[in-house]
Design a protein around this motif. Structure first.
Motif, short mmCIF file in Angstrom:
data_model
loop_
_atom_site.label_atom_id
_atom_site.label_comp_id
_atom_site.label_asym_id
_atom_site.label_seq_id
_atom_site.Cartn_x
_atom_site.Cartn_y
_atom_site.Cartn_z
N ARG A 1 0.85 -1.19 0.00
CA ARG A 1 0.00 0.00 0.00
C ARG A 1 0.89 1.24 0.00
NH1 ARG A 1 -2.38 -3.35 3.90
NH2 ARG A 1 -1.31 -2.18 5.56
N LEU A 2 0.82 1.98 -1.09
CA LEU A 2 1.64 3.19 -1.22
C LEU A 2 0.86 4.38 -0.65
CD1 LEU A 2 3.07 2.65 -4.82
CD2 LEU A 2 4.09 2.05 -2.62
N ARG A 3 1.15 4.72 0.60
CA ARG A 3 0.47 5.81 1.28
C ARG A 3 1.51 6.74 1.88
NH1 ARG A 3 -3.99 2.40 4.82
NH2 ARG A 3 -5.11 1.45 3.03
N GLN A 4 1.27 8.02 1.74
CA GLN A 4 2.15 9.00 2.37
C GLN A 4 1.85 9.10 3.86
OE1 GLN A 4 2.00 12.76 0.37
NE2 GLN A 4 3.16 12.02 -1.41
N ILE A 5 2.86 9.50 4.61
CA ILE A 5 2.69 9.66 6.06
C ILE A 5 2.59 11.16 6.38
CG2 ILE A 5 3.96 7.55 6.55
CD1 ILE A 5 6.38 9.28 7.26
N ARG A 6 2.04 11.43 7.54
CA ARG A 6 1.95 12.82 7.99
C ARG A 6 3.28 13.22 8.60
NH1 ARG A 6 0.35 15.15 12.79
NH2 ARG A 6 -0.24 13.12 13.61
N VAL A 7 3.88 14.25 8.04
CA VAL A 7 5.21 14.67 8.46
C VAL A 7 5.09 15.69 9.60
CG1 VAL A 7 7.37 15.75 7.74
CG2 VAL A 7 6.12 14.28 6.15
N SER A 8 5.77 15.41 10.69
CA SER A 8 5.78 16.34 11.83
C SER A 8 6.77 17.47 11.55
CB SER A 8 6.17 15.61 13.12
OG SER A 8 5.25 14.59 13.41
N ARG A 9 6.35 18.70 11.79
CA ARG A 9 7.21 19.86 11.50
C ARG A 9 8.16 20.09 12.67
NH1 ARG A 9 5.48 22.54 7.09
NH2 ARG A 9 3.40 22.06 6.32
N THR A 10 9.22 19.32 12.70
CA THR A 10 10.22 19.43 13.75
C THR A 10 11.48 20.15 13.29
OG1 THR A 10 11.06 17.25 13.15
CG2 THR A 10 9.39 17.35 14.88
N ASN A 11 11.58 20.40 11.96
CA ASN A 11 12.73 21.10 11.39
C ASN A 11 14.05 20.43 11.76
OD1 ASN A 11 11.13 23.15 10.17
ND2 ASN A 11 11.03 24.26 12.13
N ASP A 12 14.07 19.11 11.69
CA ASP A 12 15.29 18.38 12.00
C ASP A 12 15.37 17.15 11.10
OD1 ASP A 12 13.32 16.82 13.02
OD2 ASP A 12 13.87 17.12 15.13
N GLU A 13 16.26 16.22 11.47
CA GLU A 13 16.45 15.02 10.65
C GLU A 13 15.18 14.18 10.56
OE1 GLU A 13 18.32 16.04 13.04
OE2 GLU A 13 20.39 16.26 12.35
N VAL B 1 7.57 7.36 -1.89
CA VAL B 1 6.24 6.84 -2.18
C VAL B 1 5.68 7.42 -3.48
CG1 VAL B 1 3.85 6.79 -1.36
CG2 VAL B 1 5.71 6.29 0.22
N ASP B 2 5.91 8.74 -3.68
CA ASP B 2 5.46 9.37 -4.93
C ASP B 2 6.16 8.75 -6.14
OD1 ASP B 2 3.75 11.03 -3.57
OD2 ASP B 2 5.20 12.69 -3.43
N ALA B 3 7.47 8.52 -6.03
CA ALA B 3 8.21 7.92 -7.15
C ALA B 3 7.73 6.51 -7.44
CB ALA B 3 9.71 7.93 -6.84
N LEU B 4 7.48 5.73 -6.38
CA LEU B 4 6.98 4.37 -6.57
C LEU B 4 5.58 4.37 -7.18
CD1 LEU B 4 8.17 2.62 -3.29
CD2 LEU B 4 9.09 2.33 -5.59
N SER B 5 4.74 5.31 -6.77
CA SER B 5 3.39 5.41 -7.34
C SER B 5 3.45 5.76 -8.82
CB SER B 5 2.58 6.46 -6.58
OG SER B 5 2.44 6.11 -5.21
N SER C 1 5.98 5.15 -10.83
CA SER C 1 6.52 3.98 -11.54
C SER C 1 5.45 2.91 -11.71
CB SER C 1 7.72 3.41 -10.78
OG SER C 1 8.75 4.36 -10.69
N ARG C 2 4.65 2.68 -10.66
CA ARG C 2 3.58 1.69 -10.76
C ARG C 2 2.55 2.10 -11.82
NH1 ARG C 2 0.53 -0.36 -5.41
NH2 ARG C 2 2.58 -1.32 -5.12
N ALA C 3 2.21 3.39 -11.86
CA ALA C 3 1.26 3.86 -12.87
C ALA C 3 1.83 3.71 -14.27
CB ALA C 3 0.89 5.32 -12.59
N GLU C 4 3.13 4.00 -14.42
CA GLU C 4 3.76 3.86 -15.74
C GLU C 4 3.80 2.40 -16.17
OE1 GLU C 4 7.94 5.13 -17.97
OE2 GLU C 4 7.61 5.59 -15.84
N VAL C 5 4.13 1.51 -15.24
CA VAL C 5 4.14 0.08 -15.56
C VAL C 5 2.74 -0.40 -15.94
CG1 VAL C 5 4.47 -2.22 -14.57
CG2 VAL C 5 6.16 -0.44 -14.15
N ARG C 6 1.73 0.08 -15.20
CA ARG C 6 0.35 -0.30 -15.52
C ARG C 6 -0.05 0.20 -16.91
NH1 ARG C 6 -1.87 2.32 -11.87
NH2 ARG C 6 -1.71 0.77 -10.22
N GLU C 7 0.38 1.43 -17.22
CA GLU C 7 0.05 1.99 -18.54
C GLU C 7 0.74 1.19 -19.66
OE1 GLU C 7 0.46 6.25 -20.94
OE2 GLU C 7 1.07 6.06 -18.85
#
Length: 285
Positions: free
Chosen positions: A84-96, A108-112, A114-120
């Motif tokens: 399941r390719l889902r983004q996570i909620r990023v906490s704004r901690t301004n650190d690593e 996750v965006d890149a994998l999504s 790529s998956r769409a391109e493969v499907r196409e």
């Protein structure tokens, strides 16, 4: 998939560490007061409350800045492992930790994508395969139709031409049975041989069309083998004489006079054998 080992959360570890540290500080302070004979229960309670509040604040601040973002990242990794390719909620901690969460979302965006391109590409490939298959089916049907039309045309033409050719041969046989001059008989015999060759060619065309259509049937009728061989040999006598070759036939006494089979097919076989023998035999042999 292997079962994941059970982990103790960072929040639990940090809470335990903070509690131990608080109780150690309280124990040191109380031991110091007790050694100086200035121990006070109210002071001990107040110190315990203050240190507990400080420890709680440190724990909540640490959980907010460290534990919660790592928990969100852990959930995203588990979803990714499950497909399941889902983004996570990023906490704004301004650190690593924030950088790690944003990097995970970018992955996750890149994998999504790529998956769409493969499907196409897969859908495009399936569409091309379907089109090619339809084109091959259409070409096959066209070839089968053309072959069937050719077979039907050959069958009809050979069948229609056999009737007048048989009549021509019959008329030539009748004329040959009448008194004729030697040169006239020779010419008529040559014409009859040509007509027989043409009739054999028409029979071959008809047989070819029957074989392609799967309708070739061998007859089983009685016939005289000696008479059939004599007729086949007589047809090729003129061509053999023209080359100076003697054409004779003999039959063993053990061969029965009457046999059952397809005389037409046997006559065709004998005609081909005699024709090849006359073609490739010279007078010197």
């Amino acid at each position: 998939m292997a079962e994941q080992p059970r982990f103790t959360s960072i929040a639990t570890k940090f809470s335990v560490f903070t509690a131990v540290l608080v109780f150690w500080v309280i124990a040191v302070v109380l031991a110091y007061d007790y050694s100086r004979a200035s121990f006070s229960a109210g002071k001990a309670v107040l110190l315990l409350v203050v240190l507990s509040l400080v420890a709680s604040a440190i724990s909540r601040f640490t959980i907010r800045l460290l534990v919660r973002p790592l928990s969100l990242l852990q959930g995203g990794i588990q979803d990714l492992e499950a497909g399941r390719l889902r983004q996570i909620r990023v906490s704004r901690t301004n650190d690593e930790i924030e950088f790690l969460g944003r990097s995970f979302n970018s992955m996750v965006d890149a994998l999504s994508a790529s998956r769409a391109e493969v499907r196409e590409h897969r859908e495009l490939l399936e569409e091309r395969i379907r089109q090619r298959t339809e084109a091959l089916d259409a070409a096959l049907q066209s070839a089968l139709s053309s072959s069937q039309a050719k077979s039907e045309f050959l069958a009809n033409m050979s069948h229609e031409l056999r009737t007048p050719m048989s009549g021509v041969i019959g008329m030539l046989d009748l004329v040959l049975d009448t008194p004729l001059a030697p040169d006239q008989r020779e010419h008529l015999q040559c014409a009859r041989n040509c007509a027989m060759s043409l009739l054999a060619l028409l029979n071959d065309l008809l047989d070819l069309s029957k074989i392609e259509a799967g309708r070739m049937i061998l007859e089983e009728i009685p016939y005289d083998i000696r008479e059939l061989v004599a007729e086949s040999t007589h047809t090729h006598l003129a061509a053999a004489s023209a080359k100076g070759v003697q054409l004779r036939w003999t039959a063993s006494a053990r061969v029965p006079a009457a046999m059952v089979g397809d005389p037409l097919r046997l006559r065709q076989i004998l005609a081909n054998l005699l024709s090849n023998a006359g073609k490739f035999t010279t007078a010197a042999e």
